[in-house]
Scaffold this active site. Sequence first.
Site, PDB file in Angstrom:
ATOM      1  N   GLU A   1     106.850 -65.901 107.075  1.00  0.00           N
ATOM      2  CA  GLU A   1     106.426 -66.321 108.987  1.00  0.00           C
ATOM      3  C   GLU A   1     107.691 -66.549 108.979  1.00  0.00           C
ATOM      4  O   GLU A   1     108.363 -65.538 110.567  1.00  0.00           O
ATOM      5  CB  GLU A   1     105.877 -67.199 109.056  1.00  0.00           C
ATOM      6  CG  GLU A   1     104.493 -67.487 108.870  1.00  0.00           C
ATOM      7  CD  GLU A   1     103.684 -65.838 109.412  1.00  0.00           C
ATOM      8  OE1 GLU A   1     104.188 -65.555 111.120  1.00  0.00           O
ATOM      9  OE2 GLU A   1     102.913 -64.849 109.478  1.00  0.00           O
TER      10      GLU A   1
ATOM     11  N   TRP B   1     109.792 -63.218 109.537  1.00  0.00           N
ATOM     12  CA  TRP B   1     109.146 -62.222 110.676  1.00  0.00           C
ATOM     13  C   TRP B   1     110.227 -62.676 111.714  1.00  0.00           C
ATOM     14  O   TRP B   1     110.921 -62.669 112.780  1.00  0.00           O
ATOM     15  CB  TRP B   1     108.264 -62.437 111.650  1.00  0.00           C
ATOM     16  CG  TRP B   1     106.706 -61.902 110.590  1.00  0.00           C
ATOM     17  CD1 TRP B   1     105.974 -62.327 109.898  1.00  0.00           C
ATOM     18  CD2 TRP B   1     106.553 -60.652 111.664  1.00  0.00           C
ATOM     19  NE1 TRP B   1     105.153 -61.669 109.891  1.00  0.00           N
ATOM     20  CE2 TRP B   1     105.415 -60.637 110.320  1.00  0.00           C
ATOM     21  CE3 TRP B   1     106.780 -60.111 112.288  1.00  0.00           C
ATOM     22  CZ2 TRP B   1     104.632 -58.825 110.562  1.00  0.00           C
ATOM     23  CZ3 TRP B   1     106.802 -58.594 112.468  1.00  0.00           C
ATOM     24  CH2 TRP B   1     105.320 -57.857 111.351  1.00  0.00           C
TER      25      TRP B   1
ATOM     26  N   TRP C   1      99.139 -49.555 133.215  1.00  0.00           N
ATOM     27  CA  TRP C   1      99.061 -50.784 133.195  1.00  0.00           C
ATOM     28  C   TRP C   1      98.580 -50.941 134.817  1.00  0.00           C
ATOM     29  O   TRP C   1      98.038 -50.653 135.968  1.00  0.00           O
ATOM     30  CB  TRP C   1      99.924 -51.317 133.356  1.00  0.00           C
ATOM     31  CG  TRP C   1     100.769 -51.331 131.873  1.00  0.00           C
ATOM     32  CD1 TRP C   1     101.935 -51.084 132.009  1.00  0.00           C
ATOM     33  CD2 TRP C   1     100.211 -52.070 130.582  1.00  0.00           C
ATOM     34  NE1 TRP C   1     102.538 -51.290 130.690  1.00  0.00           N
ATOM     35  CE2 TRP C   1     101.429 -51.474 129.586  1.00  0.00           C
ATOM     36  CE3 TRP C   1      99.390 -52.456 130.306  1.00  0.00           C
ATOM     37  CZ2 TRP C   1     101.468 -51.778 128.517  1.00  0.00           C
ATOM     38  CZ3 TRP C   1      99.482 -52.105 128.546  1.00  0.00           C
ATOM     39  CH2 TRP C   1      99.821 -52.514 127.671  1.00  0.00           C
TER      40      TRP C   1
ATOM     41  N   ASN D   1      99.720 -70.286 117.015  1.00  0.00           N
ATOM     42  CA  ASN D   1      99.896 -68.597 117.399  1.00  0.00           C
ATOM     43  C   ASN D   1      99.160 -67.921 117.168  1.00  0.00           C
ATOM     44  O   ASN D   1      99.071 -66.873 117.180  1.00  0.00           O
ATOM     45  CB  ASN D   1     100.786 -68.144 115.347  1.00  0.00           C
ATOM     46  CG  ASN D   1     100.941 -66.744 115.373  1.00  0.00           C
ATOM     47  OD1 ASN D   1     101.715 -66.161 116.665  1.00  0.00           O
ATOM     48  ND2 ASN D   1     100.634 -66.284 114.380  1.00  0.00           N
TER      49      ASN D   1
ATOM     50  N   TRP E   1     102.387 -56.351 129.773  1.00  0.00           N
ATOM     51  CA  TRP E   1     103.084 -57.065 128.522  1.00  0.00           C
ATOM     52  C   TRP E   1     103.919 -57.739 129.318  1.00  0.00           C
ATOM     53  O   TRP E   1     104.425 -58.763 128.522  1.00  0.00           O
ATOM     54  CB  TRP E   1     103.497 -56.374 127.294  1.00  0.00           C
ATOM     55  CG  TRP E   1     104.090 -55.560 126.991  1.00  0.00           C
ATOM     56  CD1 TRP E   1     104.049 -54.173 127.369  1.00  0.00           C
ATOM     57  CD2 TRP E   1     105.488 -55.763 127.410  1.00  0.00           C
ATOM     58  NE1 TRP E   1     105.670 -53.654 127.299  1.00  0.00           N
ATOM     59  CE2 TRP E   1     106.745 -54.249 127.136  1.00  0.00           C
ATOM     60  CE3 TRP E   1     106.618 -56.825 127.190  1.00  0.00           C
ATOM     61  CZ2 TRP E   1     107.843 -53.932 126.940  1.00  0.00           C
ATOM     62  CZ3 TRP E   1     108.041 -56.573 126.844  1.00  0.00           C
ATOM     63  CH2 TRP E   1     108.365 -55.076 126.823  1.00  0.00           C
TER      64      TRP E   1
ATOM     65  N   TRP F   1     104.294 -60.027 122.029  1.00  0.00           N
ATOM     66  CA  TRP F   1     104.151 -59.545 122.741  1.00  0.00           C
ATOM     67  C   TRP F   1     103.929 -58.139 122.819  1.00  0.00           C
ATOM     68  O   TRP F   1     102.670 -57.811 123.101  1.00  0.00           O
ATOM     69  CB  TRP F   1     104.664 -60.043 124.478  1.00  0.00           C
ATOM     70  CG  TRP F   1     104.278 -61.121 125.092  1.00  0.00           C
ATOM     71  CD1 TRP F   1     104.894 -62.173 125.212  1.00  0.00           C
ATOM     72  CD2 TRP F   1     103.048 -60.894 125.590  1.00  0.00           C
ATOM     73  NE1 TRP F   1     103.613 -63.208 125.647  1.00  0.00           N
ATOM     74  CE2 TRP F   1     102.869 -62.852 126.191  1.00  0.00           C
ATOM     75  CE3 TRP F   1     102.055 -60.490 126.038  1.00  0.00           C
ATOM     76  CZ2 TRP F   1     101.806 -62.929 126.829  1.00  0.00           C
ATOM     77  CZ3 TRP F   1     101.210 -60.964 126.722  1.00  0.00           C
ATOM     78  CH2 TRP F   1     100.645 -61.766 127.137  1.00  0.00           C
TER      79      TRP F   1
HETATM   80  C1  LIG Z   1     102.692 -63.186 121.986  1.00  0.00           C
HETATM   81  C2  LIG Z   1     103.767 -64.560 121.339  1.00  0.00           C
HETATM   82  C3  LIG Z   1     104.431 -64.666 121.989  1.00  0.00           C
HETATM   83  C4  LIG Z   1     105.659 -64.972 120.998  1.00  0.00           C
HETATM   84  N1  LIG Z   1     106.408 -66.275 121.443  1.00  0.00           N
HETATM   85  C5  LIG Z   1     107.305 -66.638 120.437  1.00  0.00           C
HETATM   86  C6  LIG Z   1     108.529 -67.759 121.740  1.00  0.00           C
HETATM   87  O1  LIG Z   1     108.764 -67.667 122.343  1.00  0.00           O
HETATM   88  N2  LIG Z   1     109.206 -68.541 120.189  1.00  0.00           N
HETATM   89  C7  LIG Z   1     109.156 -68.852 118.691  1.00  0.00           C
HETATM   90  O2  LIG Z   1     109.691 -69.175 118.387  1.00  0.00           O
HETATM   91  N3  LIG Z   1     107.913 -67.947 118.350  1.00  0.00           N
HETATM   92  C8  LIG Z   1     107.130 -67.204 118.866  1.00  0.00           C
HETATM   93  N4  LIG Z   1     106.175 -66.297 119.063  1.00  0.00           N
HETATM   94  C9  LIG Z   1     106.090 -66.757 117.172  1.00  0.00           C
HETATM   95  C10 LIG Z   1     104.300 -67.660 116.669  1.00  0.00           C
HETATM   96  O3  LIG Z   1     103.490 -67.461 117.351  1.00  0.00           O
HETATM   97  C11 LIG Z   1     105.256 -69.176 116.975  1.00  0.00           C
HETATM   98  O4  LIG Z   1     106.701 -68.696 116.335  1.00  0.00           O
HETATM   99  C12 LIG Z   1     104.683 -70.347 115.849  1.00  0.00           C
HETATM  100  O5  LIG Z   1     103.713 -70.328 116.746  1.00  0.00           O
HETATM  101  C13 LIG Z   1     105.376 -71.416 116.880  1.00  0.00           C
HETATM  102  O6  LIG Z   1     104.699 -72.957 115.639  1.00  0.00           O
HETATM  103  P1  LIG Z   1     104.941 -73.214 114.592  1.00  0.00           P
HETATM  104  O7  LIG Z   1     106.361 -73.422 114.485  1.00  0.00           O
HETATM  105  O8  LIG Z   1     104.096 -74.581 114.058  1.00  0.00           O
HETATM  106  O9  LIG Z   1     104.618 -71.857 113.561  1.00  0.00           O
HETATM  107  P2  LIG Z   1     104.944 -71.944 112.128  1.00  0.00           P
HETATM  108  O10 LIG Z   1     103.842 -70.945 111.598  1.00  0.00           O
HETATM  109  O11 LIG Z   1     105.166 -73.353 111.284  1.00  0.00           O
HETATM  110  O12 LIG Z   1     106.325 -71.338 111.072  1.00  0.00           O
HETATM  111  C14 LIG Z   1     107.196 -71.442 110.939  1.00  0.00           C
HETATM  112  C15 LIG Z   1     108.746 -70.772 111.623  1.00  0.00           C
HETATM  113  O13 LIG Z   1     108.663 -69.132 111.658  1.00  0.00           O
HETATM  114  C16 LIG Z   1     108.960 -69.113 113.426  1.00  0.00           C
HETATM  115  N5  LIG Z   1     107.646 -68.133 113.222  1.00  0.00           N
HETATM  116  C17 LIG Z   1     106.894 -68.373 112.934  1.00  0.00           C
HETATM  117  N6  LIG Z   1     105.699 -66.642 113.195  1.00  0.00           N
HETATM  118  C18 LIG Z   1     106.373 -66.263 113.522  1.00  0.00           C
HETATM  119  C19 LIG Z   1     106.602 -65.172 114.262  1.00  0.00           C
HETATM  120  N7  LIG Z   1     105.570 -64.283 114.384  1.00  0.00           N
HETATM  121  N8  LIG Z   1     107.826 -64.415 115.536  1.00  0.00           N
HETATM  122  C20 LIG Z   1     108.689 -64.669 115.173  1.00  0.00           C
HETATM  123  N9  LIG Z   1     109.326 -66.178 114.170  1.00  0.00           N
HETATM  124  C21 LIG Z   1     107.827 -66.458 113.525  1.00  0.00           C
HETATM  125  C22 LIG Z   1     108.985 -69.886 113.951  1.00  0.00           C
HETATM  126  O14 LIG Z   1     110.629 -70.161 114.031  1.00  0.00           O
HETATM  127  C23 LIG Z   1     108.480 -71.398 113.825  1.00  0.00           C
HETATM  128  O15 LIG Z   1     109.308 -71.993 113.574  1.00  0.00           O
HETATM  129  C24 LIG Z   1     105.134 -65.512 119.450  1.00  0.00           C
HETATM  130  C25 LIG Z   1     104.244 -65.230 119.038  1.00  0.00           C
HETATM  131  C26 LIG Z   1     103.280 -63.810 119.855  1.00  0.00           C
HETATM  132  C27 LIG Z   1     101.627 -63.848 119.210  1.00  0.00           C
END
Ligand SMILES: Cc1cc2nc3c(=O)[nH]c(=O)nc-3n(C[C@H](O)[C@H](O)[C@H](O)COP(=O)(O)OP(=O)(O)OC[C@H]3O[C@@H](n4cnc5c(N)ncnc54)[C@H](O)[C@@H]3O)c2cc1C
Length: 475
Positions: free
Chosen positions: A271, A274, A302, A337, A355, A378
Amino acid sequence: MLKVFWFRKDLRLEDNAGLREFINSVTDKDEILFLYIKNKNKYHYYGEKRINFLYESLNELKNDLREKGFDLLITEGKSPEVFKKLKKENPAIEVFANEQVEPYSIERDKEVKEIIPSFQLFIDNTIFPLGKIRTDEGNFYSVFTPFKKKFLLLLKGECAKQNCSLDKLENTKQFKSSSLKEFSIPETKDEIFKGGRKEAVRLLNIFCKEKMTAYKEQRDFPGEYGTSLLSPHIHFGAIGFREVFRAAQHKADKEAKSEIEKINIDSWISELIWREFYYNITFHKPHIITKSFKPEFDKLKWEWNDELFKKWCEGKTGYPIVDAGMRQLNETGWMHNRLRMITAMFLTKDLFMDWRLGEKYFAEKLIDLDFSSNNGGWQWSASTGCDAQPYFRIFNPVLQSKKFDTDGSYIKKYVPELKDVDAKYIHEPWEFETELKEKYNITLGKNYPFPVVNHFEIKDRVISEFKRIQQKKFE
Ligand SMILES: Cc1cc2nc3c(=O)[nH]c(=O)nc-3n(C[C@H](O)[C@H](O)[C@H](O)COP(=O)(O)OP(=O)(O)OC[C@H]3O[C@@H](n4cnc5c(N)ncnc54)[C@H](O)[C@@H]3O)c2cc1C
């Protein structure tokens, strides 16, 4: 010489690459200034909760510096103007900061570089310099798995700690600007997400100790709190990306007790990668700031419906799982997420709305708003992005709800109208109108909405519109 360290998305004194270079460069003859510019940029959306979080993080950074005998000048304005003023006060000026990837940040940094040619940027926000991870042929990766493989293959000492002790600056003169006004941080509100390094370190420690080794199994269940909750801190840099990466590597190499634990930790590392992947996409394809990664999908027709969009924003779609997600976002400034995917998919597929509308709404509400990850998420959900969800794989909100919030505990938390409803009715209340009325005195359409669309009716329409575009591409 006036040496300035400009804090941006790196609000910490530990393990900060640019800060380290700054400290190393300072000599007895220099004056120093620690600076933060509260900038109003046309592409920046600052929701109230995000601002609050930023203020808390800044307050703590200011205090941390003060404890070591230094000041942090927080000023408001446009960065180029601020540097023009500083240069006027002291033409012999050098500026140090850490790199940012968003096209508007790059533009701003170019302007600053024209004013201060010695302006230097360092890699701190990502593990590798942007653009470094490439295919053997030198192309960028638009698919995550090979990107991740190459990332891990190249990974050597990139996560090493960047020591930045301020002791060396103990006797250095601090510059006092006569032209820049101090911005005084307003009192902050007591929100669920607290800003600042102490909280970031606390969350990382808890996650490492209690949750990382079960991450893969729990990360998709919004009622479980199985994720780190670190995203706002990572975004503002109260905790460094190298730091979190190192923590995961340490756990995998030194503390994992079984293969299963290792698999769970690797899933968290994925993650993190990602994030780096999406940063690279922004770097290589900055058109995504306004356009679809796959340009042909900008021809999609859209739909737009003011009322339906408002219902989605407010969490009143009649699909409890969607509504719970949107209400979590509105109430807390954060969303799990799995819910980000479900709600984004619902807007772009079930309601078939652009989107960009959802991206903007999230941007206005999220504390962790991060351009690359938000845009990536998105466009993934809308099927317009790189390595996106194929357009024919549309999430069924009811199945998602049953699978990931089986006992309905997450829904009950954010949709209080349904808090007493048994799990067997909660995922699709319209199927149980009589039971809801008799057992809980809930009348659909009165206490909780009927679904705004029928998921099964929209699917064919969405798929055929995507197909039309794809066929056109090959005509
Ligand atoms: C529509 C959509 C919008 C999103 N917008 C954002 C946003 O504005 N900012 C953001 O930080 N994340 C975003 N995410 C990715 C993800 O949802 C969040 O990073 C995550 O939910 C944060 O929770 P956590 O810190 O507990 O994550 P954890 O699951 O603990 O992951 C650790 C870290 O990994 C990174 N990470 C995890 N998943 C992703 C992912 N899919 N994509 C990119 N980085 C990731 C983040 O920095 C996160 O804090 C988005 C995902 C979607 C589907």
